[in-house]
Design a protein around this motif. Sequence first.
Motif, short mmCIF file in Angstrom:
data_model
loop_
_atom_site.label_atom_id
_atom_site.label_comp_id
_atom_site.label_asym_id
_atom_site.label_seq_id
_atom_site.Cartn_x
_atom_site.Cartn_y
_atom_site.Cartn_z
N PHE A 181 -2.40 -23.53 -3.63
CA PHE A 181 -2.68 -22.71 -2.44
C PHE A 181 -2.29 -21.25 -2.67
CE2 PHE A 181 -1.52 -20.67 1.54
CZ PHE A 181 -2.66 -20.89 2.29
N SER A 182 -1.06 -21.05 -3.13
CA SER A 182 -0.54 -19.67 -3.21
C SER A 182 -1.26 -18.85 -4.28
CB SER A 182 0.96 -19.68 -3.46
OG SER A 182 1.27 -20.34 -4.66
N ALA A 183 -1.91 -19.50 -5.23
CA ALA A 183 -2.68 -18.75 -6.23
C ALA A 183 -3.91 -18.10 -5.61
CB ALA A 183 -3.11 -19.67 -7.37
N HIS A 184 -4.32 -18.58 -4.43
CA HIS A 184 -5.60 -18.14 -3.87
C HIS A 184 -5.49 -17.50 -2.50
CE1 HIS A 184 -6.63 -21.56 -6.66
NE2 HIS A 184 -7.27 -20.55 -7.19
N THR A 185 -4.29 -17.37 -1.96
CA THR A 185 -4.10 -16.84 -0.62
C THR A 185 -2.70 -16.23 -0.56
OG1 THR A 185 -5.41 -18.70 0.22
CG2 THR A 185 -4.20 -17.43 1.85
N SER A 186 -2.60 -14.97 -0.09
CA SER A 186 -1.28 -14.32 -0.17
C SER A 186 -1.09 -13.26 0.91
CB SER A 186 -1.12 -13.67 -1.55
OG SER A 186 0.09 -12.93 -1.60
N LYS A 187 0.17 -13.06 1.29
CA LYS A 187 0.52 -11.96 2.19
C LYS A 187 1.02 -10.74 1.43
CE LYS A 187 1.54 -14.94 6.14
NZ LYS A 187 2.52 -15.36 7.16
N ASP A 188 0.95 -10.77 0.12
CA ASP A 188 1.41 -9.64 -0.69
C ASP A 188 0.24 -8.68 -0.91
OD1 ASP A 188 2.21 -7.87 -2.60
OD2 ASP A 188 3.00 -9.37 -3.98
N PRO A 189 0.35 -7.43 -0.38
CA PRO A 189 -0.80 -6.50 -0.43
C PRO A 189 -1.25 -6.16 -1.84
CG PRO A 189 0.93 -5.67 1.03
CD PRO A 189 1.50 -6.87 0.33
N ILE A 190 -0.43 -6.40 -2.84
CA ILE A 190 -0.87 -6.03 -4.18
C ILE A 190 -1.76 -7.11 -4.80
CG2 ILE A 190 0.96 -7.04 -5.63
CD1 ILE A 190 1.14 -4.18 -6.94
N ARG A 191 -1.79 -8.25 -4.16
CA ARG A 191 -2.56 -9.36 -4.72
C ARG A 191 -4.05 -9.22 -4.40
NH1 ARG A 191 0.05 -14.34 -4.90
NH2 ARG A 191 -1.96 -15.14 -5.64
N CYS A 199 -7.76 -23.07 1.26
CA CYS A 199 -7.40 -21.70 1.61
C CYS A 199 -7.77 -21.41 3.05
CB CYS A 199 -7.99 -20.69 0.65
SG CYS A 199 -9.75 -20.55 0.72
N THR A 200 -7.19 -20.36 3.58
CA THR A 200 -7.32 -20.02 5.00
C THR A 200 -8.13 -18.73 5.15
OG1 THR A 200 -5.22 -18.84 4.80
CG2 THR A 200 -5.13 -21.08 5.63
N GLY A 201 -8.58 -18.48 6.38
CA GLY A 201 -9.20 -17.20 6.69
C GLY A 201 -10.58 -16.97 6.10
N THR A 202 -11.29 -18.03 5.72
CA THR A 202 -12.60 -17.83 5.09
C THR A 202 -13.71 -17.77 6.14
OG1 THR A 202 -12.98 -20.20 4.80
CG2 THR A 202 -11.87 -19.04 3.00
N SER A 203 -14.81 -17.15 5.75
CA SER A 203 -15.91 -16.91 6.69
C SER A 203 -16.55 -18.21 7.16
CB SER A 203 -16.97 -16.03 6.02
OG SER A 203 -17.56 -16.72 4.93
N ASP A 204 -16.75 -19.16 6.24
CA ASP A 204 -17.48 -20.38 6.63
C ASP A 204 -16.62 -21.27 7.52
OD1 ASP A 204 -16.02 -20.69 4.25
OD2 ASP A 204 -17.15 -22.45 3.66
N ASP A 205 -15.33 -21.40 7.21
CA ASP A 205 -14.45 -22.15 8.12
C ASP A 205 -14.39 -21.49 9.48
OD1 ASP A 205 -13.77 -24.17 6.35
OD2 ASP A 205 -11.62 -23.72 6.32
#
Length: 491
Positions: A193-203, A323-329
């Motif tokens: 999960f964390s490899a594909h979704t993050s709250k770190d702005p540099i990612r 992952c979360t926050g995607t357009s299709d979901d």
Amino acid sequence: MPYPSTSDAIEASLQGLVTTFPSLCTRTAFPNTTNSVGMMPRTYSFLKIGKGSGAARPAMLAVAGLHAREWAPPDAAVTFAGNLLTAYTGGAPFTIPAFTDSAGTIHGPVVTPAGTVKAIIEHMDLYLVPIANPDGRAFCMAAPANKMWRKNRAPLPPPFNPALIGVDLNRNFDIAWDFDTYYSAAAAADPNFSAHTSKDPIRDVYIGSSVFSVNETKNIKWLLDNFPITYFIDLHSFTGMVMHPWGIETLQTSDAAKNFHNAAFDHLRDGKLGAAYEEFFPNNAPSKLLDRHNALVTAMHDNIKDATGADYTIGTSADLYPCTGTSDDYAFSRQFLAPGAPAMYAFSVEFGDASEGFQPTPAQYPKVEREVHAALLAFVRYVGIWQGLVPSVVAPSSPSSKICFIATAAFGSADHPDVRFLRSWRDALKERRSTRNAIRLLEAAYSQVSPSIAQYLSEHEQARRVVRMYLLTPLISMLRRLFGGIAHNAN
Ligand SMILES: [Zn+2]
């Protein structure tokens, strides 16, 4: 418009289509311009394709280019629109030319008959956003060092830091966005999960400071809010996958309480770590949401395979990675938050393979373009004909129905949209006094020979392809025109 097109060239090509086909399409600027570091605010547009109007007319939204570095789908979305409009205007089929793969095998051509093209243009509206992240693409194409840029180019909230620019647009939609609330700590920290979704702005996969924090995602929400869209597809690259929701979790069809907006499960959802929580995906009649999503991903998969031989994986978005926050979901989820909302069908496709990557070479591009066209054609054929032309048809009859042996074998599934169409057509004609006896005679004769032909087809893929292309697809197209007339007269 030589591939890869700049964002400016894509915008110009939309205006070109409107100039060439003024009665069939319109171009509309989004309400929000881009807001990017070091760039002037950019006005960009979506295209609406369709001839006619009416309350029952289905509408579909196709989005490409949310991720800046995925160069092929935006170009292919534009050429799809151009080819569709050209075919309609000429009264011609939409033909995806034959393709020779690296082993020397010839695939296709895949022919969508002129009658089907006509039904698509006249019985549905297609909203097309070929480049949803125009400044991201412009930055990505500006220098070799930028080639892997994925996000948009929005400044992040102050204090300004030039190292921190942009949001992953396909994590910024309002669906389980604040993953620390929705998931268990273990699920949120799981590497897959964390490899594909993050709250770190540099990612690369930064979700933004809030839902819809940037104008590009606000614009997609605006489309869904303001137009009667009930079909959605988001075009990405590259892993050869045709997917439907959910991406936030594995799914189940029996426990309605386990849903993303039930706060009782906050901090308890386990992503793909376990089955204690799985997201509800209703499949009850009459919408049969899961069955119809499966029918559509299968139809897209099959058309892609016919066009180039590429055998895309079918699955849910969570099969790629949760992952979360995607357009299709997000598009899919809206129907569960608005009582009485119509059913929404949502999809995402990852086009191409690892050898083609995010940026196919100009030599590789025509294969990926064929695959985008094949998927979109399967989709609009379903929306425009099945939903647009025969909306009055409800439950299909039994899959064992006699007349469909050959069609089922040729299309590989009793729930393929074309097979369901044949069944409904047959049943409608049986109910009409004037055609009842003819259909019964035809059925009796057909049942004598169809099981043996179906058996042969089930064992011979090439024969299935020939039957689909040269017999059933034109036949179905013709029947749909006939059936459309019947449905109209019955009103
Ligand atoms: Zn992508």
